[in-house]
Scaffold this motif. Structure first.
Motif, short mmCIF file in Angstrom:
data_model
loop_
_atom_site.label_atom_id
_atom_site.label_comp_id
_atom_site.label_asym_id
_atom_site.label_seq_id
_atom_site.Cartn_x
_atom_site.Cartn_y
_atom_site.Cartn_z
N VAL B 25 7.03 28.13 -40.89
CA VAL B 25 6.64 29.17 -39.94
C VAL B 25 5.55 29.98 -40.64
N GLU B 29 2.46 34.30 -37.79
CA GLU B 29 3.33 34.24 -36.61
C GLU B 29 4.40 35.35 -36.68
N ILE B 30 4.93 35.56 -37.88
CA ILE B 30 5.91 36.63 -38.06
C ILE B 30 5.24 37.99 -37.84
N VAL B 33 4.79 38.77 -34.17
CA VAL B 33 5.99 39.22 -33.46
C VAL B 33 6.36 40.66 -33.81
N PRO B 153 15.03 40.34 -39.88
CA PRO B 153 13.90 40.26 -38.96
C PRO B 153 13.06 41.54 -39.01
N TYR B 159 8.66 37.53 -44.35
CA TYR B 159 7.46 36.70 -44.49
C TYR B 159 7.67 35.57 -45.50
N ASP B 340 7.27 27.84 -33.97
CA ASP B 340 7.00 29.22 -33.58
C ASP B 340 8.18 30.13 -33.97
N TYR B 341 7.98 31.42 -33.78
CA TYR B 341 9.00 32.38 -34.21
C TYR B 341 10.31 32.18 -33.44
N TYR B 344 12.24 29.30 -34.95
CA TYR B 344 12.72 29.77 -36.24
C TYR B 344 13.92 30.71 -36.05
#
Lengths: 134, 354, 385
Positions: B25, B29-30, B33, B153, B159, B340-341, B344
């Motif tokens: 991931v 992407e993180i 979000v 999260p 990360y 994608d998140y 994951y």
């Protein structure tokens, strides 16, 4: 909680351990209790290499409760190099990438979990082989 | 007083094996979000590895252990210990190591235990194995360093918290690929990062994890090891440091006098993130993959709480025979599939569905 | 052994019977069959059922259903052969009467699949497969059939659309069966666009989960004159088995259990394929229709779809199939299905089917009920007296 079964089948599931007829040499997975070829009842453990090819496959979207967390997953019939055919899941592959005849190798993965509190069942799955360099 | 720990007979690594799951991931992407991309220019790694839904520390340890056995080329039943270091053992009570021992045909005549020391649980298991074989209590011992780390999260550690690791079979020097020269363990009570019982995600002291924790412990362990062995950084072909991100190992290497070239081969965090207990051992397996006979290699771990193990090995001719007997570290790292998140989050149980 | 005849038929509609439990469904079918035969009581009761223990928490169905049907005290047991339970129970009734042990018996198949959630039912149906090596590897029962279908398409080069005739025909016929679950037609286009549930199996390849019960009364042929019910002769009812899991079969596409049971039934009855006017296959999935046609010897291996494509499986065709909708259109209350097939076959032979689906001059019907993925197969042949 089928703990005894998880325990009883651990070598079959972790090592792809089947058996071989001591009389005629026929190989079996899963284990048999009498040779289906020559009816000999003397059989010894045999560990398969885990190499094989895909005979057929499909994708499961609705599963029994213990498998819920894993859907969708791919199931397949695998022809082992040594002969016997095995029913198993494929891993490390997307549905669009699977083809009948493709080579696969055995890995040990999580098969199911008996809820959040129960035993975790590990066992054989198959994936596209990671090639060895030269 | 010499701090250096040496076995009473010559021993080393007879087999090693890596494992990294194929999923990644992206850090961006993180960021998308949780920060709408605000920190995209300053991400700690490019991406992190992620276990598939059917993987955990046990399954990953089995595969790394299999690879180590392929390189060691010994009867698994000769192995007298399976010691698995991780902060993500699937069971709170029930050893990871018994499942691994069964799956690798090492059981039943073996000791089996799980180690926990944050990110240095793996080298802790290696130290124990070196002692076990070095004292002649066992001829072969399997030490595993493996994690499927979880970050809260939205937390900075999300990360980097990644999955992967390596396994090492310790045995007599005669059939080793790398012979141990000596090691140092350095530990103090430093609560820079921890996870309380029954908590899903760890807590950390932000910048406190740097100077008084990571840098202090690694520097002291490595400096003491070099002094005791009368070696200098330039005596090493390669050095591998714990790699919670891209920057820390680069910085500590520089402080200690190692060049970017020396740490390049074993620096995997930019591509797979921080594999916690697996991180420096996995980097070390990548270094072994690239090593030539006669190369001296440094492995320096760091575990929060806190401590560092520093170990020095010299590579033997046998490396050429076994290097490609199992998949290389690189072959695992290269098979990346980005998710994608949402995927994951589902796989890592961040979304509850029952 | 004495010759045996069916003299009474009973069935409940195949539905989601939320308001009825397993005992009520079974009792309704048994009482209807007794009434049709003109009897108050029989000497023995054989209950075909697969999942009452798992889904309703109820075993010991023999005593339960005998009591509920007002016959407490008679010999009564449950017979289990997965989805083939009902026809297997019918064979037990046949053997009991044929042997002279009893002079009258009822076989009832009953199933309630809507008692639990979908995933519990999925898990329950998977118990028809090998629990250690198929179900515990995550295979659902649909998946096992999907593995067969995928391989069949690969080996013989068939496309998805080639399977359409089975579903289209089944739905066309179900329309006229008041007891059927799906009383509407489906088009070729609807078939090919249906939602995939386990590739390549789509929704219109699959028979629906349902509740229901069906029953027959059997007596010695020499006694049929004593009862008002219209008699149908049991020419044969034979069981053949195969390995429980697909992976232990040399060629999984050749259903040896079907072959063994069909060959035995033809031999016992002295009939040949040409004599059979109706073939009620176990069309739980389209692929099973194709494989059953082949393994039963009606068509050559690999030719099932080519043959079906000619559309000679309708009520007026060469070999009418699924004449009351089959498992696909009528519905598949698993442990009851085999007796629905037998009730339907007997109705055809009596000539009392609705005119749209009555097979002209029906003299000989073959019904095939399969438990598991071809593991336990009962083939029944009924004939006109």
């Amino acid at each position: 909680m089928d703990i005894p079964r998880t325990w009883r089948l651990r070598d079959q599931r972790y090592l792809l351990q089947g058996n071989q007829c001591e009389e005629c040499g026929e190989l079996y997975f899963p284990k048999v209790f009498i040779c289906h070829k020559c009816r000999c009842r003397s059989l010894k453990d045999y560990q398969f290499s885990g190499r094989g090819t895909v005979y057929s496959y499909s994708t499961v979207y609705q599963a029994a409760p213990n498998f819920d967390a894993f859907v969708p997953y791919i199931v397949a019939l695998i022809d082992l190099k040594e002969g016997p055919r095995v029913t198993a899941q494929l891993s490390d592959i997307s549905p669009g990438e699977v083809e009948i005849g493709m080579p696969v190798e055995m890995v040990v993965r999580k098969i199911s979990e008996d809820g959040e509190r129960g035993v975790i069942n590990y066992g054989y799955k198959f994936r596209p082989p990671i090639p060895l360099e030269e | 007083m010499k701090m250096n720990m040496k076995p009473s007979r010559p021993i080393g690594i007879v087999g090693y094996g890596a494992y990294v799951p194929r999923y990644r991931v992206a850090a961006a992407e993180i960021s998308r979000v949780w920060r709408q991309g605000q920190d995209t220019g300053a991400l700690p790694v490019k991406q992190k590895s992620l276990p598939g839904a059917d993987e955990d520390t046990i399954t990953m340890s089995i595969e790394a252990g299999k690879n180590a056995l392929m390189r060691a080329d010994i009867d698994p039943a000769l192995i007298r210990s399976v010691w698995a270091g991780s902060e993500s053992h699937p069971y709170a009570v029930k050893p990871t190591s018994t499942v691994v021992a069964q799956a690798l045909s090492i059981a039943p005549y073996t000791t089996a235990a799980d180690f926990e020391f944050a990110c240095k649980a793996g080298t802790e298991a290696m130290q124990a194995a070196l002692g076990f074989v070095g004292s002649s209590m066992a001829d072969y011992s399997l030490a595993i360093a493996m994690d499927t780390a979880q970050g809260r999260p939205g937390d900075a550690l999300e990360y980097t918290a990644a999955a992967g690791g390596a396994a090492f079979i310790i045995g007599p020097a005669a059939n080793s690929v790398a012979i141990l020269e000596g090691s140092i363990s350095y530990a103090t009570d430093t609560p820079d990062f921890f996870r309380r019982s029954y908590q899903k995600y760890p807590e950390h002291g932000n910048r406190f994890t740097g100077e008084p924790a990571y840098f202090l412990h690694i520097s002291n362990a490595v400096r003491t090891l070099l002094e005791d062995l009368e070696l200098k950084p330039s005596d090493f072909a390669m050095a591998v440091f714990h790699q919670p991100n891209t920057k820390f190992p680069q910085k500590v290497a520089k402080q200690l006098g190692f060049t970017p070239e020396q740490i390049k081969e074993g620096l995997l965090s930019p591509f797979i993130g921080n594999t916690y207990a697996g991180a420096s051992p996995l980097g070390f397996s990548a270094a072994l993959d690239a090593a030539k006979p006669g190369d001296r290699l440094l492995l320096a771990s760091f575990g929060s709480g806190a401590g560092s193990d520093a170990l020095s090995f010299v590579v033997t001719d046998r490396i050429e025979e076994v290097r490609f007997a199992a998949p290389t570290t690189r072959s695992y790292i290269d098979r990346e599939v980005l998710v994608d998140y949402a995927t994951y989050a589902r796989w890592r149980n961040k979304i509850k569905h029952h | 052994m004495r010759q045996v005849a069916i003299i009474g038929l009973g069935q409940t509609p195949v539905r989601e019977h939320w308001e009825k439990g397993i005992r009520e469904l079974a009792a309704n079918a048994v009482l209807d069959a007794l009434e049709d035969a003109g009897l108050h009581r029989v000497e023995a009761l054989y209950v075909g059922n697969m999942l009452s223990g798992l889904l309703a928490g109820q075993e010991n169905l023999g005593a339960l259903i005998a009591e509920t049907a007002g016959m407490a005290g008679i010999e009564a047991i449950k017979v289990e052969a997965a989805c083939g339970s009902a026809a297997a129970s019918f064979r037990q009734a046949l053997l009991a009467v044929a042997s002279g042990a009893v002079d009258s018996a009822v076989a009832v198949g009953v199933e309630k699949l809507t008692e639990m959630s979908g995933t519990a039912t999925t898990a329950g149906l998977a118990t028809a497969a090998d629990s250690d090596y198929e179900a515990s590897m995550g295979l659902s029962f649909v998946a096992i059939n999907a593995l067969l279908m995928q391989r069949y398409m690969y080996e013989f080069g068939y496309s998805k659309a080639d399977f359409a005739p089975f579903a289209v025909n089944a739905h066309d016929n179900a329309k006229y069966n008041i007891n059927a679950m799906f009383r509407y037609s489906v088009s070729m286009e609807q078939y090919t666009n249906a939602k995939v549930i386990c590739d390549p199996i789509n929704l219109l390849d699959s028979s629906p989960i349902a509740d229901g019960a069906a029953a027959v009364v059997v007596v010695p042929l020499e006694h049929v004159g004593r009862y008002p019910g219209q008699a149908v002769l049991i020419e044969a009812c034979e069981i053949g088995t195969d390995t429980i899991s697909l992976d232990n079969r040399e060629n999984p596409l050749q259903l040896k259990g079907v072959q063994r049971s069909a060959q035995k039934a033809l031999k016992t009855s002295g009939k040949s394929h040409k004599d059979i006017n109706i073939f009620e296959a176990h069309d739980a999935f389209s692929i099973m229709s194709a494989l059953s046609l082949e393994a039963s010897g009606f068509v050559e291996f690999g030719h099932g779809l080519k043959w079906a494509a000619k559309m000679n499986i309708g009520p007026g065709g060469d070999l009418p199939m699924s004449t009351f909708g089959g498992l696909k259109g009528r519905g598949h209350p698993v442990g009851a299905t085999g007796l629905y097939q037998i009730v339907e076959g007997a109705t055809q032979i009596r000539g009392t089917a609705p005119s749209e689906i009555q097979v002209p001059d029906a003299r000989c019907a073959m019904m095939q009920n399969i438990g598991g993925s071809g593991a336990n197969v009962t083939t029944t042949i009924l004939g006109k007296l």
